[in-house]
Design a protein around this motif. Structure first.
Motif, PDB file in Angstrom:
ATOM      1  N   MET A  40     -14.844  27.779  -7.276  1.00  0.00           N
ATOM      2  CA  MET A  40     -14.994  29.151  -7.754  1.00  0.00           C
ATOM      3  C   MET A  40     -14.870  29.218  -9.280  1.00  0.00           C
ATOM      4  SD  MET A  40     -12.791  30.916  -4.706  1.00  0.00           S
ATOM      5  CE  MET A  40     -13.138  32.657  -4.939  1.00  0.00           C
ATOM      6  N   LYS A  41     -13.905  28.485  -9.821  1.00  0.00           N
ATOM      7  CA  LYS A  41     -13.730  28.482 -11.276  1.00  0.00           C
ATOM      8  C   LYS A  41     -14.922  27.860 -11.973  1.00  0.00           C
ATOM      9  CE  LYS A  41     -11.702  29.134 -15.169  1.00  0.00           C
ATOM     10  NZ  LYS A  41     -11.713  30.519 -15.718  1.00  0.00           N
ATOM     11  N   GLN A  42     -15.460  26.783 -11.412  1.00  0.00           N
ATOM     12  CA  GLN A  42     -16.645  26.161 -11.995  1.00  0.00           C
ATOM     13  C   GLN A  42     -17.830  27.118 -11.995  1.00  0.00           C
ATOM     14  OE1 GLN A  42     -17.104  22.686  -9.554  1.00  0.00           O
ATOM     15  NE2 GLN A  42     -15.402  21.581 -10.527  1.00  0.00           N
ATOM     16  N   THR A  43     -17.913  27.962 -10.966  1.00  0.00           N
ATOM     17  CA  THR A  43     -19.036  28.882 -10.843  1.00  0.00           C
ATOM     18  C   THR A  43     -18.912  30.061 -11.794  1.00  0.00           C
ATOM     19  OG1 THR A  43     -19.253  28.290  -8.502  1.00  0.00           O
ATOM     20  CG2 THR A  43     -20.383  30.287  -9.245  1.00  0.00           C
ATOM     21  N   VAL A  44     -17.734  30.639 -11.878  1.00  0.00           N
ATOM     22  CA  VAL A  44     -17.588  31.847 -12.718  1.00  0.00           C
ATOM     23  C   VAL A  44     -17.283  31.521 -14.168  1.00  0.00           C
ATOM     24  CG1 VAL A  44     -16.835  33.224 -10.753  1.00  0.00           C
ATOM     25  CG2 VAL A  44     -15.104  32.160 -12.222  1.00  0.00           C
ATOM     26  N   GLY A  45     -16.781  30.331 -14.445  1.00  0.00           N
ATOM     27  CA  GLY A  45     -16.474  29.957 -15.818  1.00  0.00           C
ATOM     28  C   GLY A  45     -15.504  30.916 -16.466  1.00  0.00           C
ATOM     29  N   ASP A  46     -15.848  31.351 -17.679  1.00  0.00           N
ATOM     30  CA  ASP A  46     -15.005  32.303 -18.400  1.00  0.00           C
ATOM     31  C   ASP A  46     -15.453  33.754 -18.195  1.00  0.00           C
ATOM     32  OD1 ASP A  46     -13.447  30.244 -19.465  1.00  0.00           O
ATOM     33  OD2 ASP A  46     -14.816  29.955 -21.158  1.00  0.00           O
ATOM     34  N   ASN A  47     -16.399  33.957 -17.304  1.00  0.00           N
ATOM     35  CA  ASN A  47     -16.953  35.300 -17.101  1.00  0.00           C
ATOM     36  C   ASN A  47     -16.195  36.108 -16.058  1.00  0.00           C
ATOM     37  OD1 ASN A  47     -19.221  34.989 -18.935  1.00  0.00           O
ATOM     38  ND2 ASN A  47     -19.975  33.493 -17.451  1.00  0.00           N
ATOM     39  N   ALA A  48     -15.344  35.456 -15.310  1.00  0.00           N
ATOM     40  CA  ALA A  48     -14.457  36.121 -14.352  1.00  0.00           C
ATOM     41  C   ALA A  48     -13.278  35.186 -14.118  1.00  0.00           C
ATOM     42  CB  ALA A  48     -15.176  36.425 -13.038  1.00  0.00           C
ATOM     43  N   ALA A  97     -21.706  33.842  -3.504  1.00  0.00           N
ATOM     44  CA  ALA A  97     -20.886  35.048  -3.578  1.00  0.00           C
ATOM     45  C   ALA A  97     -20.293  35.219  -4.971  1.00  0.00           C
ATOM     46  CB  ALA A  97     -19.771  34.985  -2.533  1.00  0.00           C
ATOM     47  N   CYS A  98     -19.881  34.131  -5.569  1.00  0.00           N
ATOM     48  CA  CYS A  98     -19.340  34.197  -6.934  1.00  0.00           C
ATOM     49  C   CYS A  98     -20.416  34.607  -7.931  1.00  0.00           C
ATOM     50  CB  CYS A  98     -18.742  32.850  -7.324  1.00  0.00           C
ATOM     51  SG  CYS A  98     -17.213  32.426  -6.466  1.00  0.00           S
ATOM     52  N   GLU A  99     -21.620  34.114  -7.735  1.00  0.00           N
ATOM     53  CA  GLU A  99     -22.728  34.489  -8.624  1.00  0.00           C
ATOM     54  C   GLU A  99     -23.052  35.975  -8.493  1.00  0.00           C
ATOM     55  OE1 GLU A  99     -24.959  30.113  -8.589  1.00  0.00           O
ATOM     56  OE2 GLU A  99     -25.687  31.731  -7.287  1.00  0.00           O
ATOM     57  N   LEU A 100     -23.015  36.492  -7.266  1.00  0.00           N
ATOM     58  CA  LEU A 100     -23.228  37.927  -7.060  1.00  0.00           C
ATOM     59  C   LEU A 100     -22.113  38.734  -7.714  1.00  0.00           C
ATOM     60  CD1 LEU A 100     -24.324  37.894  -3.309  1.00  0.00           C
ATOM     61  CD2 LEU A 100     -25.785  38.401  -5.273  1.00  0.00           C
ATOM     62  N   ALA A 101     -20.890  38.241  -7.625  1.00  0.00           N
ATOM     63  CA  ALA A 101     -19.764  38.927  -8.257  1.00  0.00           C
ATOM     64  C   ALA A 101     -19.945  39.019  -9.767  1.00  0.00           C
ATOM     65  CB  ALA A 101     -18.462  38.210  -7.914  1.00  0.00           C
ATOM     66  N   LEU A 102     -20.451  37.941 -10.363  1.00  0.00           N
ATOM     67  CA  LEU A 102     -20.720  37.972 -11.802  1.00  0.00           C
ATOM     68  C   LEU A 102     -21.786  39.005 -12.130  1.00  0.00           C
ATOM     69  CD1 LEU A 102     -20.729  34.176 -12.774  1.00  0.00           C
ATOM     70  CD2 LEU A 102     -18.915  35.859 -13.137  1.00  0.00           C
ATOM     71  N   GLU A 103     -22.808  39.070 -11.294  1.00  0.00           N
ATOM     72  CA  GLU A 103     -23.881  40.045 -11.519  1.00  0.00           C
ATOM     73  C   GLU A 103     -23.355  41.473 -11.421  1.00  0.00           C
ATOM     74  OE1 GLU A 103     -28.418  41.041  -9.921  1.00  0.00           O
ATOM     75  OE2 GLU A 103     -27.351  39.248  -9.191  1.00  0.00           O
ATOM     76  N   ALA A 104     -22.363  41.678 -10.543  1.00  0.00           N
ATOM     77  CA  ALA A 104     -21.762  43.006 -10.383  1.00  0.00           C
ATOM     78  C   ALA A 104     -20.669  43.285 -11.425  1.00  0.00           C
ATOM     79  CB  ALA A 104     -21.173  43.132  -8.983  1.00  0.00           C
ATOM     80  N   LYS A 105     -20.431  42.310 -12.306  1.00  0.00           N
ATOM     81  CA  LYS A 105     -19.414  42.438 -13.369  1.00  0.00           C
ATOM     82  C   LYS A 105     -17.998  42.605 -12.793  1.00  0.00           C
ATOM     83  CE  LYS A 105     -22.768  44.335 -16.637  1.00  0.00           C
ATOM     84  NZ  LYS A 105     -23.096  42.989 -17.157  1.00  0.00           N
TER      85      LYS A 105
END
Length: 223
Positions: A171-179, A140-148
């Motif tokens: 969640m933080k590990q997954t999104v990093g600094d991108n969200a 879900a976090c990866e999809l959120a990144l794709e949706a910006k």
């Protein structure tokens, strides 16, 4: 640490009255919280009460189940922005995620993100982590990144339990600094707040903001 500026001071109960919203906004002004998080009906009223401050108005979309159509979520988002919302917390469609219908889940997120006036309004995607495996949370976090999407959020606060340290870290590990990550549900004390921030949360959704500022613990409230 200005812990007050991490807090989305929250009141999402269906029984909230105008007097309750007024009190919430007065507390947000007194403690200079980042925002108030309220149901869409109260956006205009809260915006009036907060007009001479830097306290933002956050509202929820597709709340609390996330199972209404993307068309309806988009319409909710458009109306909320017109009414003055600064941030939108949208519940994902858990059925799409659990059924591995990722393209439709992504489309659902994008339907709200595309309403935000060239990113002038922040969008947070609300997961219901207590219903998901770690792999599903990560997806879900990866999809959120794709949706910006701007933030991923741990829970509605209306299901089995809210934020956990483990889930915030994942969640933080997954999104990093991108969200960014918003921890919501069960943040009831100053200690809880610090633990969530140290785990990676940039925002805290809680109805216990005043207790946190007074370093008191509140029992029996999920959100």
């Amino acid at each position: 640490m200005q812990i007050n500026k991490y807090i989305d001071h929250t009141l999402l109960k269906s029984t909230a009255t105008q007097a309750d919203i007024k009190k919430l906004c007065e507390e947000a002004l007194e403690y200079n919280f980042f925002s108030v998080c309220i149901n869409p009906y109260w956006i205009k009223y809260a915006k009036t009460l907060l007009k001479d401050s830097d306290v933002k108005v956050c509202t929820v979309i597709g709340f609390p189940l996330g199972a209404n159509s993307s068309i309806n979520k988009k319409a909710e988002a458009i109306q909320a922005i017109q009414d003055g919302a600064d941030e939108l917390d949208m519940v994902i469609n858990n059925g799409l995620l659990l059924g591995e219908n990722y393209s439709e889940c992504l489309k659902d997120m994008k339907s709200v993100k595309e309403t935000t006036n060239n990113n002038k309004v922040l969008v947070k995607i609300i997961l219901e982590n207590c219903l998901l495996t770690n792999e599903q949370i990560k997806k879900a976090c990866e999809l959120a990144l794709e949706a910006k999407i701007d933030f991923v959020k741990t829970s509605t606060g209306f299901s089995e339990h809210g934020a956990t340290i483990e889930h915030v870290k994942l969640m933080k590990q997954t999104v990093g600094d991108n969200a960014k990550v918003k921890a919501a549900g069960g943040v009831r004390s100053y200690e809880d707040a610090i633990n969530m921030i140290e785990a990676g949360a940039s925002r805290l959704g809680t109805s216990n903001g005043v207790a946190i500022m007074k370093n008191k613990k509140v029992d029996g409230q999920n959100y």
